[in-house]
Design an enzyme around this catalytic site. Structure first.
Site, PDB file in Angstrom:
ATOM      1  N   ARG A  20       0.829  -1.219   0.000  1.00 13.37           N
ATOM      2  CA  ARG A  20       0.000   0.000   0.000  1.00 13.37           C
ATOM      3  C   ARG A  20       0.856   1.259   0.000  1.00 13.37           C
ATOM      4  O   ARG A  20       0.588   2.193  -0.755  1.00 13.37           O
ATOM      5  CB  ARG A  20      -0.959   0.012   1.200  1.00 13.37           C
ATOM      6  CG  ARG A  20      -2.067  -1.030   1.095  1.00 13.37           C
ATOM      7  CD  ARG A  20      -2.951  -1.019   2.320  1.00 13.37           C
ATOM      8  NE  ARG A  20      -2.150  -1.260   3.514  1.00 13.37           N
ATOM      9  CZ  ARG A  20      -2.571  -1.064   4.762  1.00 13.37           C
ATOM     10  NH1 ARG A  20      -3.783  -0.603   4.990  1.00 13.37           N
ATOM     11  NH2 ARG A  20      -1.787  -1.313   5.778  1.00 13.37           N
ATOM     12  N   ASN A  38      -6.362  -2.815   2.353  1.00 13.36           N
ATOM     13  CA  ASN A  38      -6.281  -4.263   2.493  1.00 13.36           C
ATOM     14  C   ASN A  38      -7.684  -4.816   2.677  1.00 13.36           C
ATOM     15  O   ASN A  38      -8.527  -4.185   3.318  1.00 13.36           O
ATOM     16  CB  ASN A  38      -5.438  -4.644   3.719  1.00 13.36           C
ATOM     17  CG  ASN A  38      -3.957  -4.466   3.483  1.00 13.36           C
ATOM     18  OD1 ASN A  38      -3.491  -4.429   2.358  1.00 13.36           O
ATOM     19  ND2 ASN A  38      -3.201  -4.360   4.559  1.00 13.36           N
TER      20      ASN A  38
END
Length: 92
Positions: A20, A38
């Site tokens: 990320r 996520n």
């Protein structure tokens, strides 16, 4: 320049490998706006907005991922533009 919106679901080893954070850096450098988070199933979900060329380069990057990630599948779905102002990491 027409802005498009895509939803990207990436499966494989994409959690716990700074995916990320690195994706945000890449998106910021490219001028892609949207978000990444996520998912409970171990995948990563991205919403990305930009023009065709930017989104193509961005999705190519998503197929490669970071050094520590292991991309198994990248699923891309067109969506409705939400006019994101920046690219952010959504933490649950």
């Amino acid at each position: 320049m027409e802005i498009k919106h895509i939803q990207i679901k990436i499966t494989g080893k994409v959690q716990g490998v700074s995916f990320r954070a690195v994706t945000k850096v890449v998106a910021d450098q490219m001028g892609i706006r949207g978000m990444i988070k996520n998912e409970a199933d171990g995948s990563v979900y991205i919403e990305a907005e930009g023009d065709d060329t930017l989104l193509e380069v961005f999705t190519d990057w998503c197929n490669e991922g970071t050094d520590r990630a292991k991309i198994e599948n990248v699923e891309i779905t067109p969506g409705t533009v939400k006019n994101y102002q920046n690219f952010e990491i959504i933490k649950k």
